[in-house]
Motif scaffolding. Structure first.
Motif, PDB file in Angstrom:
ATOM      1  N   PRO A  53      34.863 -13.941  15.266  1.00  0.00           N
ATOM      2  CA  PRO A  53      33.490 -13.457  15.588  1.00  0.00           C
ATOM      3  C   PRO A  53      32.796 -12.931  14.330  1.00  0.00           C
ATOM      4  N   CYS A  54      31.474 -12.998  14.324  1.00  0.00           N
ATOM      5  CA  CYS A  54      30.733 -12.519  13.152  1.00  0.00           C
ATOM      6  C   CYS A  54      29.309 -12.138  13.566  1.00  0.00           C
ATOM      7  N   ASP A  55      28.669 -11.357  12.744  1.00  0.00           N
ATOM      8  CA  ASP A  55      27.268 -10.991  12.963  1.00  0.00           C
ATOM      9  C   ASP A  55      26.387 -12.022  12.253  1.00  0.00           C
ATOM     10  N   ASP A  56      26.046 -13.075  12.971  1.00  0.00           N
ATOM     11  CA  ASP A  56      25.208 -14.101  12.351  1.00  0.00           C
ATOM     12  C   ASP A  56      23.742 -13.673  12.401  1.00  0.00           C
ATOM     13  N   LYS A  57      23.043 -13.961  11.329  1.00  0.00           N
ATOM     14  CA  LYS A  57      21.649 -13.528  11.190  1.00  0.00           C
ATOM     15  C   LYS A  57      20.786 -14.707  10.770  1.00  0.00           C
ATOM     16  N   VAL A  58      19.495 -14.610  11.116  1.00  0.00           N
ATOM     17  CA  VAL A  58      18.504 -15.572  10.631  1.00  0.00           C
ATOM     18  C   VAL A  58      17.599 -14.824   9.655  1.00  0.00           C
ATOM     19  N   HIS A  59      17.505 -15.333   8.438  1.00  0.00           N
ATOM     20  CA  HIS A  59      16.684 -14.712   7.401  1.00  0.00           C
ATOM     21  C   HIS A  59      15.374 -15.494   7.278  1.00  0.00           C
ATOM     22  N   PHE A  60      14.266 -14.793   7.425  1.00  0.00           N
ATOM     23  CA  PHE A  60      12.961 -15.443   7.333  1.00  0.00           C
ATOM     24  C   PHE A  60      12.441 -15.340   5.898  1.00  0.00           C
ATOM     25  N   LEU A  61      11.968 -16.456   5.407  1.00  0.00           N
ATOM     26  CA  LEU A  61      11.530 -16.532   4.016  1.00  0.00           C
ATOM     27  C   LEU A  61      10.132 -17.139   3.950  1.00  0.00           C
ATOM     28  N   ARG A  62       9.272 -16.498   3.207  1.00  0.00           N
ATOM     29  CA  ARG A  62       7.950 -17.062   2.950  1.00  0.00           C
ATOM     30  C   ARG A  62       7.471 -16.557   1.589  1.00  0.00           C
ATOM     31  N   PRO A  63       6.714 -17.371   0.869  1.00  0.00           N
ATOM     32  CA  PRO A  63       6.231 -16.917  -0.439  1.00  0.00           C
ATOM     33  C   PRO A  63       5.183 -15.831  -0.292  1.00  0.00           C
ATOM     34  N   GLU A  64       5.006 -15.052  -1.340  1.00  0.00           N
ATOM     35  CA  GLU A  64       3.955 -14.034  -1.334  1.00  0.00           C
ATOM     36  C   GLU A  64       2.610 -14.742  -1.500  1.00  0.00           C
ATOM     37  N   ILE A  65       1.715 -14.523  -0.560  1.00  0.00           N
ATOM     38  CA  ILE A  65       0.401 -15.180  -0.600  1.00  0.00           C
ATOM     39  C   ILE A  65      -0.618 -14.152  -1.089  1.00  0.00           C
ATOM     40  N   ILE A  66      -0.958 -14.208  -2.375  1.00  0.00           N
ATOM     41  CA  ILE A  66      -1.893 -13.213  -2.915  1.00  0.00           C
ATOM     42  C   ILE A  66      -3.295 -13.412  -2.361  1.00  0.00           C
ATOM     43  N   LEU A  67      -3.599 -14.636  -1.919  1.00  0.00           N
ATOM     44  CA  LEU A  67      -4.942 -14.911  -1.388  1.00  0.00           C
ATOM     45  C   LEU A  67      -5.206 -14.157  -0.091  1.00  0.00           C
ATOM     46  N   PHE A  68      -4.147 -13.652   0.546  1.00  0.00           N
ATOM     47  CA  PHE A  68      -4.321 -12.897   1.781  1.00  0.00           C
ATOM     48  C   PHE A  68      -4.705 -11.443   1.504  1.00  0.00           C
ATOM     49  N   SER A  69      -4.708 -11.060   0.236  1.00  0.00           N
ATOM     50  CA  SER A  69      -5.118  -9.703  -0.117  1.00  0.00           C
ATOM     51  C   SER A  69      -6.617  -9.529   0.154  1.00  0.00           C
ATOM     52  N   PRO A  70      -7.022  -8.412   0.772  1.00  0.00           N
ATOM     53  CA  PRO A  70      -8.455  -8.173   0.996  1.00  0.00           C
ATOM     54  C   PRO A  70      -9.280  -8.222  -0.285  1.00  0.00           C
ATOM     55  N   LEU A  71      -8.642  -7.935  -1.417  1.00  0.00           N
ATOM     56  CA  LEU A  71      -9.363  -7.952  -2.696  1.00  0.00           C
ATOM     57  C   LEU A  71      -9.827  -9.352  -3.074  1.00  0.00           C
ATOM     58  N   LEU A  72      -9.157 -10.379  -2.534  1.00  0.00           N
ATOM     59  CA  LEU A  72      -9.481 -11.760  -2.894  1.00  0.00           C
ATOM     60  C   LEU A  72     -10.144 -12.525  -1.752  1.00  0.00           C
ATOM     61  N   ARG A  73     -10.461 -11.815  -0.666  1.00  0.00           N
ATOM     62  CA  ARG A  73     -11.047 -12.480   0.505  1.00  0.00           C
ATOM     63  C   ARG A  73     -12.397 -13.119   0.190  1.00  0.00           C
ATOM     64  N   LYS A  74     -13.196 -12.453  -0.628  1.00  0.00           N
ATOM     65  CA  LYS A  74     -14.510 -12.987  -0.985  1.00  0.00           C
ATOM     66  C   LYS A  74     -14.365 -14.275  -1.782  1.00  0.00           C
ATOM     67  N   LEU A  75     -13.405 -14.314  -2.696  1.00  0.00           N
ATOM     68  CA  LEU A  75     -13.156 -15.520  -3.485  1.00  0.00           C
ATOM     69  C   LEU A  75     -12.808 -16.697  -2.575  1.00  0.00           C
TER      70      LEU A  75
END
Length: 644
Positions: A53-75
């Motif tokens: 038996p083991c503690d199996d896990k699912v690891h979620f991976l996604r790149p950092e999306i800088i465009l989602f920052s409110p600072l870049l929303r206007k761009l």
């Protein structure tokens, strides 16, 4: 540098993954799931897993999306508007569209500049903070983007008469390296003779302005020197002011200009050979630089920030009529001697070498999440400047163009607020865009009804009835579970699914059969032509109309409608007894409501469908007596009317 060396390594702290191995599964958009996996095939021996038996896990991976920052929303939003405007150009502009594309390119650069300036304004003043690090990262990224975009515009979008690029290159250099000109402006603002004695960076400003071709500033600075009245300075000023500068509209051909420029250069070299400027070592070095002495160029390279500043100065003082196709030779020479190995250096060198494939490859390593590659390559594609061949020498320009836009649009589709913006990019990917959009629309989290309506609108605009139907049916089932039958029927009608509409109409009728009450009367009474979407809904709508007529005292019209429902074969089995029961009050009315033929139809229906235990128990006898009485009165009345 090899691209592998710059790859990011992500550590997954999972012992089961370490021992068994891993696999990765695409979830949606740019989100992935990673979990332990041991490959098994038909030759593998069956047996208990060595990891259980083991503690199996699912690891979620996604790149950092800088465009989602409110600072870049206007761009993101403003560049989307320009992109959509560019897509309309092909159909609205006849002939050469490069002037229009140049306008749009400048608009892109304008929003980039506004983004950089906004980031500079809000940059925290603390020595170190997470927010400051993030904003500085943004500034580095979009400074590079703006710099490369500007040069691309000069070399590939702007139609330069005669292909002589020097004046635009000098403008590009001055725009992105303004520090020397700013220093010169501060010195000039003091308006004091002997500026060389008062300002330690005086000659640095003079040489810097000379590198950028700002010869007017050079002359003004020399006029403030402590020895400005000496003949050597006066002669230097005169020589610099009379330096020929090529202008395509100046009335001289390239050959005529080169002859004038060489004569001017020979006069300057004569003065240098005569040691006319030895009164001041810095002045002499300046004049040697202007005379095209390359050794001085490299000696003063410490006053520059990038190799392309040296390139611009070399062209200005050695090859002022350099054409775009000749730029590669000079650029390679300067870049190699400067040991230019930074990422930005490689991109700029590739642009000057006309190697757009390498440019595309390099700019995808900029951490802007594909904004730059998608918009710049789209502009170059519309200009007809791209010609990308694969290893088999097949032209893959269109595929590459679409893949970059597709990737960028897909990235935006993963954001809760920017998905519509992302969808507008996918729509303009003729090969795979609509198929990708159809998949991603169905993966969007629904949320409020307003959001759902926006998703449906996008699907309808792009002829995706399957998506509309799927979303509406999901919402309809949610409404049914919440006991909101009226809302469920509205969703079913939008889905245009007759089976689903029939199912919901049945829920209305069964609710009435159980509770004796019709829900959402206002909706049912105003179905209009929607009533025809399903036979069961038609029956429900007509039955609702029967109740309305009965309630208004229009008994004869209500009776006619009731009989038409009985003979229409639209009545569900469980509802026959209710229709027959509804006829009893009309049969007992003082006036004769049913004709003799109506009575025969009622009796026929009772014989055929009146076997419901509820109806048989206590209503069938009342019904039959009522029909018999009504039939007798109807026959008598009809007989009298016949005699008249």
């Amino acid at each position: 540098m090899d691209e592998v060396d710059t790859a990011q390594i992500i550590v997954i702290a999972d012992d089961v993954c370490r021992r068994a191995g891993i696999t990765i599964t695409w979830i949606n958009s740019n989100r992935f799931g990673i979990h332990a996996y041991k490959h098994v095939d038909r030759q593998s021996r069956d047996g208990p897993s060595q990891f259980a038996p083991c503690d199996d896990k699912v690891h979620f991976l996604r790149p950092e999306i800088i465009l989602f920052s409110p600072l870049l929303r206007k761009l993101v939003n403003e560049s989307n508007g320009i992109f959509l405007s560019v897509q309309k150009l092909k159909s609205s502009v006849t002939g050469d569209i490069r002037p229009e594309l140049l306008k749009h390119s400048k608009q892109y650069r304008s929003i980039l500049r506004a983004c950089v300036e906004n980031l500079q304004e809000i940059l925290p003043k603390e020595t170190f903070s997470e927010e400051k690090t993030m904003i500085e990262n943004f500034l580095t990224i979009f400074y590079q983007v703006e710099c490369v975009w500007h040069l691309t515009e000069i070399l590939y979008v702007d139609a330069i008469p005669g292909d002589v690029v020097l004046s635009q290159l000098l403008e590009w250099i001055s725009f992105h390296f303004p520090s020397r000109e700013l220093t010169a402006t501060k010195i000039l603002a003091q308006k004091s003779i002997g500026a060389d004695l008062e300002n330690s960076n005086y000659w640095e400003a003079v040489i810097g302005c000379a590198f950028h071709g700002k010869l007017n500033l050079v002359c003004r600075l020399l006029a403030l020197h402590s020895k400005a009245d000496h003949s050597a300075f006066v002669t230097a000023d005169n020589i610099i002011r009379t330096m020929p500068v090529y202008n395509v509209y100046g009335g001289y051909s390239v050959n005529e200009f080169i002859m004038r420029w060489k004569h001017w250069q020979m006069d300057l070299c004569s003065n240098l050979e005569a040691n006319y400027f030895v009164i001041d070592n810095n002045l002499e070095m300046l004049m040697k630089l202007i005379a095209g002495d390359e050794s001085i160029l490299w000696e003063y390279s410490m006053y520059t920030e990038a190799w392309y500043e040296l390139l611009a100065a070399k062209l200005l003082y050695s090859a002022p009529c350099c054409k775009q196709q000749e730029l590669s030779r000079y650029a390679n020479d300067v870049a190699e001697r400067s040991q230019a190995n930074k990422h930005l250096d490689r991109v700029i060198l590739a642009l000057m070498e006309n190697d757009l494939y390498q440019v595309i490859k390099e700019i995808q390593y900029i951490s802007d999440n594909g904004w730059f590659a998608a918009h710049l390559i789209d502009l170059l594609y519309k200009c007809g400047k791209l010609n990308i061949l694969n290893k088999e020498r097949t032209n893959v320009t269109a595929q590459l163009h679409e893949s970059l836009i597709l990737e960028y649009g897909t990235t935006l589709m993963s954001h809760r607020s920017l998905w519509q913006c992302g969808g507008s990019y996918l729509v303009h990917c003729s090969t795979q865009g609509l198929a990708r959009l159809e998949i991603l629309l169905q993966l969007l989290p629904t949320g409020t009804e307003a959001r759902i309506n926006k998703i449906i609108d996008v699907a309808q605009e792009n002829s995706m009835p399957h998506v509309v139907s799927s979303i509406c049916k999901i919402q309809g089932m949610k409404s049914i579970k919440q006991g909101r039958l009226g809302n469920a029927l509205t969703w079913a009608l939008r889905a245009h699914d007759s089976n689903f509409i029939t199912y919901i109409a049945d829920q209305f009728l069964k609710h009435y059969a159980e509770h004796g009450e019709l829900e959402c009367r206002d909706l049912l009474e105003n179905l209009g032509s929607c009533m025809l979407a399903s036979d069961r809904l038609t029956f429900l709508g007509k039955y609702c109309e029967f109740h309305k007529l009965y309630g208004m005292g229009e008994f004869r019209e209500a009776a006619n409608l009731l009989v038409s429902l009985l003979v229409s074969n639209l009545t569900p089995k469980y509802f026959w007894s209710i229709l027959l029961t509804d006829a009893i009050p009309l049969l007992e009315a003082e006036d004769v409501i049913f004709s003799s033929n109506d009575c025969y139809e009622l009796l026929r229906c009772a014989e055929a469908h009146g076997d419901d235990p509820k109806f048989q128990k206590d209503k069938v006898s009342i019904f039959r007596i009522g029909v018999a009485r009504n039939l007798a009165r109807a026959l008598s009345l009809e007989g009298c009317q016949a005699e008249q």
